[in-house]
Every structure is written in C-alpha cells, then in structure tokens.
Design a protein around this motif. Structure first.
Motif, short mmCIF file in Angstrom:
data_model
loop_
_atom_site.label_atom_id
_atom_site.label_comp_id
_atom_site.label_asym_id
_atom_site.label_seq_id
_atom_site.Cartn_x
_atom_site.Cartn_y
_atom_site.Cartn_z
N ASP A 29 0.58 -1.63 0.38
CA ASP A 29 0.23 -0.05 0.08
C ASP A 29 1.12 1.40 0.47
OD1 ASP A 29 -2.55 -1.34 0.49
OD2 ASP A 29 -1.74 -1.56 2.66
N VAL A 30 0.42 2.42 -0.76
CA VAL A 30 1.24 3.59 -0.72
C VAL A 30 0.28 4.62 1.12
CG1 VAL A 30 1.54 5.70 -1.78
CG2 VAL A 30 1.63 3.22 -2.87
N TRP A 31 0.78 5.10 1.49
CA TRP A 31 0.48 5.96 2.77
C TRP A 31 0.90 7.36 2.91
CZ3 TRP A 31 -2.30 4.19 7.22
CH2 TRP A 31 -3.35 3.28 7.09
N GLN A 32 0.34 8.06 2.79
CA GLN A 32 0.70 9.46 3.40
C GLN A 32 1.84 9.42 4.48
OE1 GLN A 32 -2.11 12.49 2.63
NE2 GLN A 32 -0.68 13.87 1.50
N TRP A 33 2.28 10.67 4.67
CA TRP A 33 3.69 10.48 6.07
C TRP A 33 3.51 12.07 6.22
CZ3 TRP A 33 5.24 8.87 10.18
CH2 TRP A 33 5.87 10.24 11.15
N SER A 34 2.37 12.16 7.35
CA SER A 34 2.10 14.04 7.49
C SER A 34 3.51 14.22 8.68
CB SER A 34 0.44 14.11 8.33
OG SER A 34 1.12 15.13 8.60
N ALA A 35 4.04 15.19 8.58
CA ALA A 35 5.74 14.94 9.32
C ALA A 35 5.16 16.48 10.36
CB ALA A 35 6.44 16.41 8.68
N LYS A 36 3.98 17.00 10.41
CA LYS A 36 3.62 18.30 10.63
C LYS A 36 2.48 17.48 12.31
CE LYS A 36 -0.20 21.42 12.19
NZ LYS A 36 -1.26 22.38 11.22
N ARG A 37 1.87 16.18 11.05
CA ARG A 37 1.07 15.49 13.07
C ARG A 37 2.10 14.11 13.39
NH1 ARG A 37 -4.92 15.25 11.54
NH2 ARG A 37 -5.00 17.70 10.50
N LYS A 38 3.22 14.10 12.55
CA LYS A 38 3.90 12.50 12.33
C LYS A 38 3.12 11.56 12.67
CE LYS A 38 7.48 15.40 15.42
NZ LYS A 38 7.10 16.25 14.72
N ALA A 39 2.46 11.20 11.99
CA ALA A 39 1.25 10.08 11.52
C ALA A 39 1.15 9.77 10.55
CB ALA A 39 -0.15 11.03 12.51
N TRP A 40 0.44 8.96 10.40
CA TRP A 40 0.69 8.39 8.62
C TRP A 40 -1.39 8.58 8.38
CZ3 TRP A 40 4.25 6.78 5.54
CH2 TRP A 40 5.24 6.12 6.87
N ASN A 41 -1.70 7.97 7.45
CA ASN A 41 -2.79 8.26 6.68
C ASN A 41 -3.11 8.51 5.38
OD1 ASN A 41 -4.71 10.00 4.53
ND2 ASN A 41 -5.80 10.01 6.65
N ASP A 42 -3.58 7.08 4.99
CA ASP A 42 -4.04 6.37 3.42
C ASP A 42 -5.01 7.10 2.89
OD1 ASP A 42 -7.00 5.04 4.04
OD2 ASP A 42 -5.60 3.38 3.58
N THR A 43 -5.94 8.75 3.44
CA THR A 43 -6.68 9.41 2.60
C THR A 43 -7.86 8.00 2.27
OG1 THR A 43 -5.38 9.19 0.30
CG2 THR A 43 -4.78 10.91 2.07
N VAL A 44 -7.92 6.42 2.18
CA VAL A 44 -9.18 6.74 1.97
C VAL A 44 -9.59 5.07 3.19
CG1 VAL A 44 -9.69 4.77 0.57
CG2 VAL A 44 -8.17 5.91 -0.49
N LEU A 45 -9.28 4.73 3.07
CA LEU A 45 -9.24 3.42 4.54
C LEU A 45 -9.66 4.19 5.36
CD1 LEU A 45 -7.99 0.24 2.57
CD2 LEU A 45 -10.14 0.69 2.39
#
Length: 122
Positions: A29-45
């Motif tokens: 899977d491709v996941w998005q990393w947020s430097a500000k939140r220091k957390a991951w998001n896949d924006t779909v699931l």
C-alpha cells in the motif's frame, strides 16, 4: 535473524526523512506521512491519522517519488560526478605538459557538459 522492516530499528513506524511530508510504500500500500502530525494516513481507508507505533508491524519499502523529485535527485548526482571529475583533473594536470593540460581540460569540459545535460524523466 528477524526481517528488518524499518530503516531505523529504534523508530519503527517512522519513514525516512520524517521531517518531510510525502508518500511511502508500506507492504503493498501507499501511505501518506504527515510531518506536522507525525502520523500516517492512506486518505481512503483511514480518514484519521495512524500513529507510527501502530504501523510498526508493516514492512517499509521507501518513499514514492514524483518525477520532479527524481529529476532533482538525478541533477544533484550528475553535479556531484562533475565535481569529482573536475577535482581529479586539477590533481592530475600538474603532471602534464601545457599541451596535454589543454587537451585534457577540453575533454573533461565536454564530458562534464554532457553529464550535466543528460535527459530528465518525463
């Protein structure tokens, strides 16, 4: 020996360059990393962000780069190679007669120009 899943075993769940936002490949899977939140998001699931500790079980493959990022990396690497050629030339020219220096410098200039002007990823 256990399989290494993350680049830094002391920071499982944290990508390379955690100070930058970006997309990364984890498992399949491709996941998005947020430097500000220091957390991951896949924006779909996962509309909510997922903490690194909850992603540590996944296998990390690395960042997903845009064509612009790839071009910047390639340009930087080409420039690094050109500088190495120029330094090597400066070191070896002292051993040559004047005519040899002129020829070697002209050849090196042609080579470094060709390297700097290599094509980019469309």
């Amino acid at each position: 020996m256990p399989e290494k899943k993350w680049l830094n075993p002391d920071l499982p769940g944290v990508p390379i360059f955690p100070e930058r936002d970006g997309w990364h490949m984890l498992d399949r899977d491709v996941w998005q990393w947020s430097a500000k939140r220091k957390a991951w998001n896949d924006t779909v699931l996962h509309p909510n962000f997922v903490l690194p500790k909850n992603m540590a079980w996944r296998k990390y493959y690395g960042p997903v780069l845009t064509p612009t990022q790839i071009n910047e990396m390639l340009a930087g690497e080409r420039e690094r190679i050109c500088l190495m050629i120029e330094r090597s030339l400066d070191a070896s020219c002292s051993l040559l007669p004047p005519a040899g220096k002129t020829l070697l410098k002209a050849a090196a200039e042609d080579i470094t120009d060709a390297i700097r002007n290599l094509g980019t990823v469309p």
